[in-house]
Design a protein around this motif. Structure first.
Motif, PDB file in Angstrom:
ATOM      1  N   SER A  42     -35.159 134.204  39.247  1.00 49.52           N
ATOM      2  CA  SER A  42     -35.732 134.982  40.350  1.00 49.52           C
ATOM      3  C   SER A  42     -35.093 134.493  41.639  1.00 49.52           C
ATOM      4  CB  SER A  42     -37.250 134.787  40.415  1.00 49.52           C
ATOM      5  OG  SER A  42     -37.857 135.300  39.250  1.00 49.52           O
ATOM      6  N   VAL A  44     -35.062 135.429  45.832  1.00 46.47           N
ATOM      7  CA  VAL A  44     -35.633 136.194  46.932  1.00 46.47           C
ATOM      8  C   VAL A  44     -34.991 135.730  48.232  1.00 46.47           C
ATOM      9  CG1 VAL A  44     -37.755 136.721  48.220  1.00 46.47           C
ATOM     10  CG2 VAL A  44     -37.818 136.559  45.717  1.00 46.47           C
ATOM     11  N   GLU A  82     -41.144 139.224  36.147  1.00 48.27           N
ATOM     12  CA  GLU A  82     -40.388 140.170  36.961  1.00 48.27           C
ATOM     13  C   GLU A  82     -41.136 140.501  38.244  1.00 48.27           C
ATOM     14  OE1 GLU A  82     -37.099 142.067  37.876  1.00 48.27           O
ATOM     15  OE2 GLU A  82     -37.333 141.156  35.912  1.00 48.27           O
ATOM     16  N   GLY A  83     -40.531 140.204  39.378  1.00 47.20           N
ATOM     17  CA  GLY A  83     -41.113 140.510  40.680  1.00 47.20           C
ATOM     18  C   GLY A  83     -42.196 139.562  41.150  1.00 47.20           C
ATOM     19  N   TYR A  86     -41.215 137.436  44.317  1.00 47.55           N
ATOM     20  CA  TYR A  86     -41.152 138.337  45.464  1.00 47.55           C
ATOM     21  C   TYR A  86     -42.558 138.669  45.968  1.00 47.55           C
ATOM     22  CZ  TYR A  86     -40.884 142.721  48.007  1.00 47.55           C
ATOM     23  OH  TYR A  86     -41.048 143.709  48.943  1.00 47.55           O
ATOM     24  N   ASP A 101     -36.178 141.049  47.199  1.00 51.10           N
ATOM     25  CA  ASP A 101     -35.879 140.548  45.862  1.00 51.10           C
ATOM     26  C   ASP A 101     -34.407 140.793  45.554  1.00 51.10           C
ATOM     27  OD1 ASP A 101     -35.836 139.807  43.189  1.00 51.10           O
ATOM     28  OD2 ASP A 101     -37.766 140.725  42.750  1.00 51.10           O
ATOM     29  N   GLN A 102     -33.703 139.737  45.236  1.00 55.56           N
ATOM     30  CA  GLN A 102     -32.270 139.799  44.923  1.00 55.56           C
ATOM     31  C   GLN A 102     -31.994 139.476  43.458  1.00 55.56           C
ATOM     32  OE1 GLN A 102     -29.701 140.508  47.311  1.00 55.56           O
ATOM     33  NE2 GLN A 102     -31.525 141.209  48.379  1.00 55.56           N
ATOM     34  N   SER A 103     -33.028 139.408  42.644  1.00 54.01           N
ATOM     35  CA  SER A 103     -32.889 138.950  41.257  1.00 54.01           C
ATOM     36  C   SER A 103     -31.908 139.783  40.449  1.00 54.01           C
ATOM     37  CB  SER A 103     -34.255 138.947  40.572  1.00 54.01           C
ATOM     38  OG  SER A 103     -35.160 138.145  41.291  1.00 54.01           O
TER      39      SER A 103
END
Length: 186
Positions: A42, A44, A82-83, A86, A101-103
């Motif tokens: 992850s 961010v 997931e997320g 963020y 979010d840059q994942s």
């Protein structure tokens, strides 16, 4: 119709077919470097709002936050849903900073080993000597015409974060630079 929270895109590494595990390059002795694609991870981006730099930095204590510019950070976490990172940071930094979010958009490659500095020196003008670039230090640089967020995570270990679209060509370049020392892909 199901709501959008029921749909999540799995994070698929763009290097899954390229970063093949094994030993490559010079075969004498131990490999000079190892490469690990940190996936899934992850990521961010946090950018403090005007006058909120100190307050933003205070909230980020306890997170793995890497400098990415004045009052800007990449916050990294492994083993998060997931997320989740963020959403957590968006709530904690409300009114203090913007988060994105840059994942799915970035790839982080870890290079480690006794020859890691020598490999990186082939592509960046950043002085990577531990006295000038100690553990925890980050820099924005270019290698092989690709923008790289470079962080020393430990004595001989560095994280290289690149945009997803450039990751395959960057991988090919960085592994070619490591061939003379021998390298292991984990």
């Amino acid at each position: 119709m199901p709501n959008s929270s029921e749909f999540t895109l799995p994070r698929v590494s763009p290097l899954r077919d390229v970063a093949v595990q094994g030993r490559f390059g010079a075969s004498r002795g131990q490999p000079g470097v190892t490469f690990t694609v940190r996936h899934p991870l992850s990521i961010v981006t946090v950018i403090a709002r005007a006058g909120q730099g100190s307050a933003t930095a205070a909230v980020l204590r306890g997170y793995t936050a890497q400098w990415a510019g004045p009052d800007q950070y990449f916050v990294l976490a492994e083993n998060r849903g997931e997320g989740a990172l963020y959403a957590e940071l968006k709530a904690k930094l409300s009114g203090l900073a913007s988060v994105a979010d840059q994942s799915h958009g970035r790839v982080v490659i870890r290079i480690a080993g006794p020859e890691a500095r020598a490999v990186l020196a082939k592509g960046t003008p950043v002085d990577l000597h531990p006295d000038m670039f100690p553990a925890g230090t980050s820099a924005l640089t270019q290698m092989a015409h690709v923008g790289v967020h470079l962080t020393r995570v430990d004595g001989d270990a560095f994280d290289l974060s690149v945009f997803r679209g450039f990751s395959e060509s960057f991988w090919e370049w960085i592994t070619e630079q490591a061939e003379e020392y021998g390298y292991q892909v984990n």
